[in-house]
Scaffold this motif. Structure first.
Motif, PDB file in Angstrom:
ATOM      1  N   LEU A 170       0.830  -1.204   0.000  1.00  0.00           N
ATOM      2  CA  LEU A 170       0.000   0.000   0.000  1.00  0.00           C
ATOM      3  C   LEU A 170       0.866   1.255   0.000  1.00  0.00           C
ATOM      4  O   LEU A 170       0.565   2.237  -0.684  1.00  0.00           O
ATOM      5  N   TYR A 171       1.937   1.211   0.776  1.00  0.00           N
ATOM      6  CA  TYR A 171       2.846   2.356   0.837  1.00  0.00           C
ATOM      7  C   TYR A 171       3.453   2.633  -0.541  1.00  0.00           C
ATOM      8  O   TYR A 171       3.564   3.782  -0.973  1.00  0.00           O
ATOM      9  N   LYS A 172       3.839   1.568  -1.238  1.00  0.00           N
ATOM     10  CA  LYS A 172       4.425   1.725  -2.573  1.00  0.00           C
ATOM     11  C   LYS A 172       3.422   2.331  -3.553  1.00  0.00           C
ATOM     12  O   LYS A 172       3.799   3.011  -4.504  1.00  0.00           O
ATOM     13  N   LEU A 173       2.126   2.076  -3.299  1.00  0.00           N
ATOM     14  CA  LEU A 173       1.088   2.618  -4.165  1.00  0.00           C
ATOM     15  C   LEU A 173       0.710   4.057  -3.812  1.00  0.00           C
ATOM     16  O   LEU A 173      -0.112   4.663  -4.486  1.00  0.00           O
ATOM     17  N   GLY A 174       1.282   4.561  -2.735  1.00  0.00           N
ATOM     18  CA  GLY A 174       1.031   5.956  -2.382  1.00  0.00           C
ATOM     19  C   GLY A 174       0.351   6.187  -1.053  1.00  0.00           C
ATOM     20  O   GLY A 174       0.165   7.342  -0.643  1.00  0.00           O
ATOM     21  N   ALA A 175      -0.040   5.132  -0.359  1.00  0.00           N
ATOM     22  CA  ALA A 175      -0.698   5.298   0.939  1.00  0.00           C
ATOM     23  C   ALA A 175       0.296   5.834   1.964  1.00  0.00           C
ATOM     24  O   ALA A 175       1.411   5.329   2.073  1.00  0.00           O
ATOM     25  N   ARG A 176      -0.111   6.840   2.707  1.00  0.00           N
ATOM     26  CA  ARG A 176       0.760   7.410   3.733  1.00  0.00           C
ATOM     27  C   ARG A 176       0.119   7.400   5.114  1.00  0.00           C
ATOM     28  O   ARG A 176       0.796   7.412   6.122  1.00  0.00           O
ATOM     29  N   LYS A 177      -1.187   7.405   5.166  1.00  0.00           N
ATOM     30  CA  LYS A 177      -1.891   7.369   6.446  1.00  0.00           C
ATOM     31  C   LYS A 177      -2.799   6.143   6.454  1.00  0.00           C
ATOM     32  O   LYS A 177      -3.783   6.077   5.733  1.00  0.00           O
ATOM     33  N   VAL A 178      -2.453   5.187   7.298  1.00  0.00           N
ATOM     34  CA  VAL A 178      -3.150   3.906   7.299  1.00  0.00           C
ATOM     35  C   VAL A 178      -3.566   3.540   8.721  1.00  0.00           C
ATOM     36  O   VAL A 178      -2.727   3.476   9.623  1.00  0.00           O
ATOM     37  N   ALA A 179      -4.851   3.329   8.934  1.00  0.00           N
ATOM     38  CA  ALA A 179      -5.364   2.860  10.223  1.00  0.00           C
ATOM     39  C   ALA A 179      -5.579   1.362  10.132  1.00  0.00           C
ATOM     40  O   ALA A 179      -6.250   0.881   9.222  1.00  0.00           O
ATOM     41  N   VAL A 180      -4.994   0.619  11.034  1.00  0.00           N
ATOM     42  CA  VAL A 180      -5.075  -0.843  11.018  1.00  0.00           C
ATOM     43  C   VAL A 180      -5.779  -1.324  12.281  1.00  0.00           C
ATOM     44  O   VAL A 180      -5.288  -1.128  13.395  1.00  0.00           O
ATOM     45  N   PHE A 181      -6.919  -1.955  12.097  1.00  0.00           N
ATOM     46  CA  PHE A 181      -7.642  -2.512  13.240  1.00  0.00           C
ATOM     47  C   PHE A 181      -6.973  -3.803  13.691  1.00  0.00           C
ATOM     48  O   PHE A 181      -6.575  -4.619  12.864  1.00  0.00           O
ATOM     49  N   ASP A 231       7.664   9.418   5.850  1.00  0.00           N
ATOM     50  CA  ASP A 231       6.407  10.163   5.758  1.00  0.00           C
ATOM     51  C   ASP A 231       5.175   9.276   5.924  1.00  0.00           C
ATOM     52  O   ASP A 231       4.096   9.592   5.444  1.00  0.00           O
ATOM     53  N   SER A 232       5.332   8.158   6.591  1.00  0.00           N
ATOM     54  CA  SER A 232       4.194   7.260   6.804  1.00  0.00           C
ATOM     55  C   SER A 232       3.575   7.496   8.172  1.00  0.00           C
ATOM     56  O   SER A 232       4.222   8.029   9.080  1.00  0.00           O
ATOM     57  N   ASN A 233       2.326   7.105   8.318  1.00  0.00           N
ATOM     58  CA  ASN A 233       1.620   7.211   9.597  1.00  0.00           C
ATOM     59  C   ASN A 233       0.702   6.008   9.725  1.00  0.00           C
ATOM     60  O   ASN A 233      -0.424   6.008   9.244  1.00  0.00           O
ATOM     61  N   PHE A 234       1.212   4.951  10.362  1.00  0.00           N
ATOM     62  CA  PHE A 234       0.434   3.738  10.577  1.00  0.00           C
ATOM     63  C   PHE A 234      -0.154   3.785  11.983  1.00  0.00           C
ATOM     64  O   PHE A 234       0.572   3.825  12.972  1.00  0.00           O
ATOM     65  N   VAL A 235      -1.467   3.791  12.063  1.00  0.00           N
ATOM     66  CA  VAL A 235      -2.166   3.920  13.343  1.00  0.00           C
ATOM     67  C   VAL A 235      -2.760   2.574  13.750  1.00  0.00           C
ATOM     68  O   VAL A 235      -3.511   1.958  12.990  1.00  0.00           O
TER      69      VAL A 235
END
Length: 255
Positions: A170-181, A231-235
């Motif tokens: 996902l990061y490689k595709l451009g995702a930078r802010k990801v919330a993971v349950f 520049d990622s933000n994994f929550v």
């Protein structure tokens, strides 16, 4: 059109009904991800927790029958894993997806990727790619096959690798802010309590312990990815404890 990509990801298999978890997780998600930024899109990946209609396909597990969809305007099942937008819907975790999208001022409803009425503008503001009974493991619906080759620690490690690889993709595709349950207390699901909870149908502690092991490792892995990927933000969004609290102490949440 270029826009910041933001994603919600559910964990392996979590379909527990939990109004408290919805409220707590939604507030946590919006506060952590918003931070005075403008969001143009939100996408979801996962299982029935975030499936808003993709499973109305040629799959074994379906929800294109009543009572699903009964509270929508036409009262018809759509393949969406909930009854609609009424009070009854708050007990279905896809609600968090709608809450988050609306709270981030993106859209009020989140269509599924396989929605036959999908429009181009929907692609630009976000879709649900989630599908019921899917998971990090390609054999999620056939877990007995995994049980023949893995014990709990080795299988949780395997799931963690798949989860980490998926988030990296996902990061490689451009995702930078990801919330993971994280995973809800699966030992408290009705089928688990019926098969392994004894006469009074207690939550199955052995299953919940396995879930806790995975959740702890997932939290650590997200922190690691956050430090590693620029520049990622994994929550990490905890639904395990709110759901378990709701089940074990229902009186705290009203009669």
């Amino acid at each position: 059109m270029q826009y910041p990509a933001n994603f919600l990801c559910s964990s392996n298999t979590t379909t527990t009904a939990a109004a408290a978890a919805v409220v707590v997780a939604t507030l946590f998600l919006v506060i952590k991800l918003h931070q005075s930024e403008t969001f143009f899109a939100v996408h979801a990946f996962g299982d029935s927790v975030l499936d808003t209609g993709n499973n109305n396909l040629k799959t074994i597990s379906k929800c294109n029958f009543t009572p699903y969809g009964r509270d929508f305007s036409e009262g018809k099942p759509t393949g969406n894993w909930k009854t609609g937008l009424s009070n009854g819907y708050i007990f279905s975790l896809p609600l968090i997806f709608f809450f988050a999208a609306e709270a981030l001022a993106i859209k009020e409803e989140m269509p599924s990727y396989h929605d036959p009425n999908l429009q181009r503008k929907d692609l630009q503001t976000g879709l649900s790619f989630a599908s019921g009974c899917s998971g990090y493991d390609p054999l999620t619906s056939q877990l007995l096959l995994r049980k023949l080759h893995y014990d709990v620690p080795s299988y949780t490690d395997l799931l963690l690798r798949w989860a980490s690889n998926f988030l990296r993709d996902l990061y490689k595709l451009g995702a930078r802010k990801v919330a993971v349950f994280n995973v809800a207390p699966l030992g408290c699901l009705p089928f688990a309590r019926t098969l392994g909870g004894g006469i009074i149908r207690k939550c199955v502690e052995k299953i919940n312990q396995a879930v806790q092991m995975f959740n702890a490792n997932l939290s650590s892995e997200l922190a690691s990815l956050d430090n590693e990927l620029h520049d990622s933000n994994f929550v990490f969004v905890d639904i395990y404890n709110p759901v378990l609290d709701l089940i074990q102490e229902p009186s705290k949440f009203g009669e």
